[in-house]
Design an enzyme around this catalytic site. Structure first.
Site, short mmCIF file in Angstrom:
data_model
loop_
_atom_site.label_atom_id
_atom_site.label_comp_id
_atom_site.label_asym_id
_atom_site.label_seq_id
_atom_site.Cartn_x
_atom_site.Cartn_y
_atom_site.Cartn_z
N ASP A 130 0.85 -1.20 0.00
CA ASP A 130 0.00 0.00 0.00
C ASP A 130 0.88 1.25 0.00
O ASP A 130 2.04 1.21 0.43
CB ASP A 130 -0.86 0.05 1.27
CG ASP A 130 -2.04 -0.92 1.23
OD1 ASP A 130 -2.36 -1.44 0.16
OD2 ASP A 130 -2.63 -1.13 2.31
N ARG A 180 -1.37 -0.45 -8.50
CA ARG A 180 -2.77 -0.09 -8.17
C ARG A 180 -2.83 1.43 -8.18
O ARG A 180 -2.03 2.08 -7.50
CB ARG A 180 -3.13 -0.61 -6.78
CG ARG A 180 -4.51 -0.13 -6.31
CD ARG A 180 -4.67 -0.19 -4.80
NE ARG A 180 -4.69 -1.52 -4.27
CZ ARG A 180 -4.28 -1.81 -3.02
NH1 ARG A 180 -3.82 -0.87 -2.22
NH2 ARG A 180 -4.33 -3.04 -2.59
P1 FDA Z 1 -14.14 9.66 -4.87
O1 FDA Z 1 -13.64 10.04 -3.54
O2 FDA Z 1 -14.32 10.70 -5.90
O3 FDA Z 1 -15.50 8.87 -4.67
C1 FDA Z 1 -16.31 8.46 -5.76
C2 FDA Z 1 -17.59 7.84 -5.18
O4 FDA Z 1 -17.27 6.67 -4.45
C3 FDA Z 1 -18.29 8.72 -4.16
O5 FDA Z 1 -19.16 9.62 -4.79
C4 FDA Z 1 -19.01 7.70 -3.32
O6 FDA Z 1 -20.16 7.21 -3.97
C5 FDA Z 1 -18.03 6.55 -3.26
N1 FDA Z 1 -17.13 6.64 -2.10
C6 FDA Z 1 -15.84 6.99 -2.10
N2 FDA Z 1 -15.31 6.91 -0.86
C7 FDA Z 1 -16.32 6.54 -0.05
C8 FDA Z 1 -16.41 6.30 1.34
N3 FDA Z 1 -15.37 6.43 2.13
N4 FDA Z 1 -17.61 5.92 1.84
C9 FDA Z 1 -18.69 5.77 1.03
N5 FDA Z 1 -18.64 5.97 -0.30
C10 FDA Z 1 -17.49 6.35 -0.83
N6 FDA Z 1 -5.29 5.33 -0.80
C11 FDA Z 1 -3.99 5.53 -0.51
O7 FDA Z 1 -3.58 6.67 -0.28
N7 FDA Z 1 -3.13 4.46 -0.46
C12 FDA Z 1 -3.52 3.18 -0.74
O8 FDA Z 1 -2.71 2.25 -0.69
C13 FDA Z 1 -4.90 2.97 -1.05
N8 FDA Z 1 -5.37 1.73 -1.34
C14 FDA Z 1 -6.66 1.58 -1.82
C15 FDA Z 1 -7.09 0.34 -2.27
C16 FDA Z 1 -8.33 0.22 -2.89
C17 FDA Z 1 -8.77 -1.11 -3.40
C18 FDA Z 1 -9.17 1.38 -3.04
C19 FDA Z 1 -10.48 1.29 -3.73
C20 FDA Z 1 -8.76 2.59 -2.53
C21 FDA Z 1 -7.52 2.71 -1.91
N9 FDA Z 1 -7.09 3.92 -1.40
C22 FDA Z 1 -5.76 4.09 -1.08
C23 FDA Z 1 -8.08 5.03 -1.17
C24 FDA Z 1 -8.14 6.03 -2.31
O9 FDA Z 1 -6.97 6.82 -2.32
C25 FDA Z 1 -9.35 6.97 -2.15
O10 FDA Z 1 -9.21 7.72 -0.98
C26 FDA Z 1 -10.70 6.26 -2.12
O11 FDA Z 1 -10.75 5.21 -3.03
C27 FDA Z 1 -11.86 7.23 -2.45
O12 FDA Z 1 -11.69 7.75 -3.71
P2 FDA Z 1 -12.49 7.28 -5.02
O13 FDA Z 1 -11.47 6.95 -6.05
O14 FDA Z 1 -13.42 6.19 -4.71
O15 FDA Z 1 -13.19 8.58 -5.55
#
Ligand code: FDA
Length: 303
Positions: A130, A180
């Site tokens: 990560d 990732r």
């Molecule tokens: P965005 O924040 O724009 O959200 C898009 C939509 O997703 C929202 O409108 C909502 O519907 C839904 N959503 C997002 N977050 C939500 C929440 N917390 N609760 C409910 N709904 C939510 N980061 C990092 O810094 N280091 C890492 O190693 C990882 N590893 C990792 C693994 C995996 C498999 C994922 C999916 C994510 C990570 N992350 C991470 C977290 C990543 O950086 C990010 O903070 C989250 O994925 C939220 O961003 P989105 O890309 O979903 O977009």
């Protein structure tokens, strides 16, 4: 602003102690965390696998400052690997280098990661490192690059919010390291990271296209439906088969979308965190979506 406050709270020890031992805190955590024991994480994996979704198990823990604890974290991951191999689970693991001793020294984190990779390679299991806050980006990429020479079962994570990431992605593409792609969950200063969400999203799109076109089995890790639709369109337009990429999401978030993609034949993996050290993970999930605080409040009123 609320995001900043949530991420600040994540670092306050008194608040962590209070929430971690509070029944409401524990109930809220259960929405995003599979449980406190490995058995519970294995049950969740099995349930996901039943819906044709793979898992990545994260034994929660970070910022360990004691060498014995860091070695124990590595030993623990080895037990998890053995447990996966002894089951029929379709699962790999995600590890944080600060759990393996990165705050003590990069050498310790590297040695502990190597122990984990050695066993994972014997068992043919992939290990994702990560990405934590930007203080650790350089060291994490260096350790992964070094170990990737001997262990092709290691990959890492890059964050589109950081200005440095396009360069890092090119290096990872060149070394055929599995990446990732995420937006980034930590609070970073504007000197090194985009402050505006629109810029983070635009950077994500560009990096995603580069990884889809030239990367090695990229993991598109987001719940952002527009970006997922763009990935699908780009892959179709460039003749990139579904089997050449993976969509990843977090346990407890957009289960409907996870299922839809899996049903359409995409590889989907869900990140499954478990363990007693869930507080920092939970605050990051709250910070991403302040609406989650409504969920906290509704649980609090249930007493
Ligand atoms: P965005 O924040 O724009 O959200 C898009 C939509 O997703 C929202 O409108 C909502 O519907 C839904 N959503 C997002 N977050 C939500 C929440 N917390 N609760 C409910 N709904 C939510 N980061 C990092 O810094 N280091 C890492 O190693 C990882 N590893 C990792 C693994 C995996 C498999 C994922 C999916 C994510 C990570 N992350 C991470 C977290 C990543 O950086 C990010 O903070 C989250 O994925 C939220 O961003 P989105 O890309 O979903 O977009």
């Amino acid at each position: 602003m609320l995001k900043d406050t949530m991420l600040y709270l994540a670092k306050q020890d008194g608040i962590r102690q209070f929430v971690s031992h509070n029944p409401v805190g524990r109930r809220v955590a259960r929405r995003f965390v599979a449980g406190e024991a490995l058995d519970e994480a294995m049950d969740v994996s099995e349930e996901l696998n039943g819906r044709h979704i793979s898992a990545s198990l994260d034994h929660l823990g970070e910022n360990v400052s004691d060498s014995t604890e860091a070695r124990a974290a590595a030993a623990d991951y080895i037990k998890i690997l053995d447990r996966i191999a002894a089951s029929t689970a379709d699962a790999n693991i995600s590890v944080k280098l600060t759990a393996l001793g990165l705050d003590i020294s990069p050498a310790q984190a590297r040695t502990n990661l190597m122990r984990v990779l050695e066993r994972a390679r014997e068992l043919n299991i992939f290990v994702r490192v990560d990405m934590e806050c930007a203080d650790y980006t350089q060291a994490t990429l260096e350790i992964v690059a070094e170990l990737h020479h001997d262990y092709d079962n290691v990959g890492t994570v890059v964050q589109s919010m950081l200005y440095r990431t396009p360069k890092d992605v090119e290096a990872l593409i060149a070394s055929k390291t599995r990446v990732r792609l995420v937006k980034g969950a930590y609070l970073e200063p504007p000197a090194i990271a985009y402050p505006r969400k629109a810029d983070v999203d635009a950077a994500y799109r560009e990096l995603m296209f580069a990884l889809l076109e030239r990367g090695t089995y990229p993991a598109i890790a987001t719940h952002d439906e527009r970006l997922i639709a763009d990935a699908r369109r780009f892959a179709a337009a460039h003749g990139i088969a579904k089997a050449r990429l993976e969509f990843q999401m977090l346990y407890g978030i957009r289960r409907d979308l996870q299922e839809k993609l899996a049903q359409e034949g995409y590889n989907v993996r869900v990140y499954v965190p478990y363990g007693t050290q869930w507080y920092p993970y939970l605050t990051r999930r709250m910070a991403e979506r302040p609406a989650n605080l409504v969920f906290v409040a509704s649980n609090a009123f249930r007493g």
